[in-house]
Design an enzyme around this catalytic site. Structure first.
Site, PDB file in Angstrom:
ATOM      1  N   GLU A  75      76.660  54.084   3.610  1.00  0.00           N
ATOM      2  CA  GLU A  75      76.761  54.932   4.788  1.00  0.00           C
ATOM      3  C   GLU A  75      77.839  54.371   5.690  1.00  0.00           C
ATOM      4  O   GLU A  75      77.911  53.153   5.897  1.00  0.00           O
ATOM      5  CB  GLU A  75      75.440  54.986   5.555  1.00  0.00           C
ATOM      6  CG  GLU A  75      74.372  55.800   4.880  1.00  0.00           C
ATOM      7  CD  GLU A  75      73.087  55.831   5.679  1.00  0.00           C
ATOM      8  OE1 GLU A  75      72.973  55.060   6.651  1.00  0.00           O
ATOM      9  OE2 GLU A  75      72.196  56.612   5.336  1.00  0.00           O
ATOM     10  N   GLN A 112      66.595  59.419  -2.476  1.00  0.00           N
ATOM     11  CA  GLN A 112      67.954  59.965  -2.435  1.00  0.00           C
ATOM     12  C   GLN A 112      68.844  59.396  -3.535  1.00  0.00           C
ATOM     13  O   GLN A 112      69.694  60.097  -4.069  1.00  0.00           O
ATOM     14  CB  GLN A 112      68.564  59.688  -1.051  1.00  0.00           C
ATOM     15  CG  GLN A 112      67.841  60.433   0.052  1.00  0.00           C
ATOM     16  CD  GLN A 112      68.153  59.892   1.445  1.00  0.00           C
ATOM     17  OE1 GLN A 112      68.773  58.839   1.593  1.00  0.00           O
ATOM     18  NE2 GLN A 112      67.727  60.612   2.462  1.00  0.00           N
ATOM     19  N   ASP A 139      72.152  49.231  11.991  1.00  0.00           N
ATOM     20  CA  ASP A 139      72.267  50.435  12.810  1.00  0.00           C
ATOM     21  C   ASP A 139      71.085  50.581  13.762  1.00  0.00           C
ATOM     22  O   ASP A 139      71.055  51.510  14.559  1.00  0.00           O
ATOM     23  CB  ASP A 139      72.338  51.679  11.911  1.00  0.00           C
ATOM     24  CG  ASP A 139      71.092  51.852  11.069  1.00  0.00           C
ATOM     25  OD1 ASP A 139      70.239  52.668  11.449  1.00  0.00           O
ATOM     26  OD2 ASP A 139      70.953  51.175  10.043  1.00  0.00           O
ATOM     27  N   GLY A 193      57.434  61.878   1.994  1.00  0.00           N
ATOM     28  CA  GLY A 193      58.449  61.860   3.031  1.00  0.00           C
ATOM     29  C   GLY A 193      59.734  61.264   2.503  1.00  0.00           C
ATOM     30  O   GLY A 193      59.854  60.897   1.334  1.00  0.00           O
ATOM     31  N   ARG A 246      75.494  46.037   8.036  1.00  0.00           N
ATOM     32  CA  ARG A 246      75.687  45.930   9.483  1.00  0.00           C
ATOM     33  C   ARG A 246      74.629  46.832  10.108  1.00  0.00           C
ATOM     34  O   ARG A 246      74.605  48.035   9.888  1.00  0.00           O
ATOM     35  CB  ARG A 246      77.094  46.379   9.876  1.00  0.00           C
ATOM     36  CG  ARG A 246      77.311  46.403  11.375  1.00  0.00           C
ATOM     37  CD  ARG A 246      78.701  46.889  11.784  1.00  0.00           C
ATOM     38  NE  ARG A 246      78.695  47.165  13.211  1.00  0.00           N
ATOM     39  CZ  ARG A 246      78.499  48.363  13.754  1.00  0.00           C
ATOM     40  NH1 ARG A 246      78.310  49.428  12.974  1.00  0.00           N
ATOM     41  NH2 ARG A 246      78.491  48.516  15.051  1.00  0.00           N
TER      42      ARG A 246
END
Length: 612
Positions: free
Chosen positions: A509, A223, A456, A201, A454
């Site tokens: 991100e 990734q 999410d 996965g 931060r």
């Protein structure tokens, strides 16, 4: 990280968030406390150091002792310890899904050989050998991270570590399926290493340093990954961004297809301090020497280069100790060893002495309760910060971690400050706010693996609820970052104002939760860059940098670029990429006005091989 598919897998529009794990305290396991033979007498002072604060008014507090008990959440094993597997399993049961819990554990193995173990690691769990070399402590078995708790998705396997062990995997291949803040340091794998979960996965890591993997490293669905100063048998594949510096056996430079960024050496490195036992069985802390032009492991030819300190030179802190006591210990000339747990601070921990070591075990966590900065470092040589987490408190802090005072100018090239496996979190475990997470003012600082996040997902999360405008701000000159992970800030994730800065590997991100285009508008520019080099900078260089967007609240948001930099000859970037995750928002360019836009719902990077 979002649960985004690797290329070739249909994009699935869904949030990569689950309900936060319980924040209830995890009770400590019953285990023998780790009291080293070299520890100084306790002198009747509680391990928390609270006796010092209770000294009669007008009298100087009693001197704090060095050394002492490492507490109930440090479990120390030797080859004769009974039921080792049962104790490992008990820790894992408590920590497997406790993403925002308060349990913290360090699992330490004295030199020797251990047979038939599978040490599964959950959240806030560190495992380490206690030899000078990884080969001093051999596990015939595995140190495993998988993702069963999250349905086979490894993108939230944060906050765990493995160090200083030799592994002989039971199947020939060890599984280490992690995301951010999960370092794999000073490890010798006598076999292969699989970086994906069983079932392959989604996964989003990660970091290896000073390690030898004799077989193949298989990223599979990972990734991105950064590997530094190591030796590998071979590397199987790449998804978006695989970066190597100083790695024997690394694949050749080939970005973007395959997406390998390969530097022959690392310009400057100094390995993380680590706990070990001497010939008499007493604890010491080894301080590895600085290397320039580093390649391969630091421990390959016998005893590593460096110096060591006895535990008696450290104040062994326990949860509940006050910031005043920590500062008293530093003022006495002691170093700090933070045992596993959560430390609440009403004032900054102030590191003023050159050569001070602040070393955390088991993800010891500092929380500033009243808007203070958690830790400040003076403009001095050779400070080493390693192995702890800073968690923002509910009252906004101007900064959470300050490396050097504003205006710091001293040359620290001979003996820099190192910041290693020091992680910062705003929200997730509860309400947290900070204007800037980490500020680096000291020259020549080396930031070697950090995740500044931060949150999410979890508790206390929202565009204004856990507001944090800036992740890392670099004002000092000659700063080097090796393994820089910074995510989801309301404005710039990284703002680099110092001259001659260098970054090897960056993962980012943009904030998922921007409510609309107007919320991220930066004057005439659509959005704040993930990584911005200041307008006055004339020399800067970066290798292997990526930024991803996942604007799931408003997928129509457009980000002008992931990277912003002055257009001058001395500012150079190599191997940049931006990715729209499943089409949730888009980038118009990669850096400044250069690079193709992302498009549609195809999660395919847009790349720039060289800038300018």
């Amino acid at each position: 990280m979002p649960d985004t598919p690797p290329p070739g897998t249909p994009a699935v529009r869904r949030r990569a968030v689950l309900a936060a794990a319980t924040a209830a305290a995890v009770p400590a396991l019953t285990a023998a406390a780790a009291t080293p033979a070299s520890a100084a007498p306790d002198s009747g002072t509680p391990a928390s150091g609270t006796a010092a604060a209770a000294a009669p008014r007008g009298k100087r507090p009693r001197a704090l002792p060095g050394g002492g008990d490492l507490g109930p959440n440090v479990l120390v094993f030797d080859p004769s310890t009974p039921d080792v597997q049962a104790r490992l399993d008990a820790v894992f049961r408590q920590q497997e899904s406790a993403q925002f819990g308060t349990g913290r554990y360090a699992l330490l193995f004295r030199p020797g050989t251990y047979h038939g173990l599978n040490a599964q690691l959950g959240f806030y769990t560190s495992i380490a050998g206690l030899g000078l070399s990884p080969d001093d402590t051999t596990i015939n078995g595995d140190v495993t991270v998988d993702a069963g708790w999250f349905g086979g998705n490894a993108t939230q396997n944060f906050w765990r570590s493995a160090e200083n062990l030799a592994l002989v995997p039971a199947s020939g291949t060890n599984r280490w399926a992690v995301a951010q803040a999960a370092p794999f340091r000073r490890m010798h794998v006598r076999g292969g290493l699989d970086l994906a979960p069983s079932g392959y996965g989604w996964a989003s890591g990660g970091y290896i340093a000073d390690s030898r993997i004799e077989g193949q490293v298989g990223p599979y669905s990972q990734q991105q990954w950064y590997t530094r100063d190591s030796a590998i048998g071979s590397w199987l594949n790449g998804v978006w961004n695989m970066v190597f510096s100083g790695v024997e056996g690394a694949p050749a430079q080939s970005f973007p297809a395959p997406p390998y960024t390969t530097l022959d050496t690392t310009p400057v490195s100094r390995e993380k301090p680590f706990l070990y036992v001497d010939g008499r069985g007493g604890f010491r802390v080894f301080l590895p020497a600085k290397r320039t032009g580093a390649r391969g492991v630091s421990w390959g030819k016998g005893t590593p280069r460096g110096t060591s300190l006895p535990l008696s030179r450290f104040y062994v802190a326990r949860p509940g100790v006050s910031a005043a006591t920590l500062n008293q210990a530093l003022a006495q000339g002691l170093h700090l060893l933070l045992t596993p747990g959560v430390y609440h601070l009403d004032r900054p921990v102030q590191v003023n002495r050159a050569g001070t070591v602040v070393l955390g075990l088991g993800y010891a966590t500092l929380i500033p309760d009243n808007g203070v900065t958690a830790l400040k470092v003076a403009d001095v040589d050779g400070v080493r910060l390693a192995g702890f987490l800073v968690d923002a408190g509910p009252v906004n802090s101007r900064t959470l971690l300050e490396i050097g005072p504003p205006g710091a100018r001293r040359d620290h090239s001979a003996d820099p400050t190192t910041v290693q496996d020091v992680f910062v979190r705003i929200g997730g475990a509860g309400a947290g706010r900070a204007t800037t997470s980490m500020v680096i003012n000291n020259r020549h600082t080396i930031v070697d693996h950090t995740w500044v996040w931060r949150a999410d997902h979890g508790e206390g999360v929202g565009w204004e609820t856990n507001r944090a405008d800036y992740g890392v701000v670099v004002n000092g000159d000659d700063v080097l970052a090796t393994g820089l992970f910074v995510e989801h800030f309301n404005k710039y994730d990284v703002q680099w104002n110092g001259q001659r800065g260098r970054t090897i590997f960056f993962q980012n991100e943009k904030a998922y939760d921007a409510p609309n285009q107007a919320a991220i508008q930066n004057g005439p520019v659509k959005g704040y860059a993930a990584y911005k080099v200041g307008a006055g900078v004339t020399t800067h260089e970066g290798w292997g940098l990526g930024s991803y967007c996942f604007y799931n609240v408003d997928p129509t948001i457009v980000q002008h670029h992931g990277f912003a930099a002055p257009d001058v000859p001395g500012v150079k970037f190599h191997d940049l990429l931006v990715v729209s995750l499943g089409g949730q928002g888009q980038y118009e360019h990669v850096i400044n006005d250069l690079g193709d836009p992302t498009s549609g719902t195809s999660t395919v990077p847009s790349t720039v091989v060289s800038y300018p």
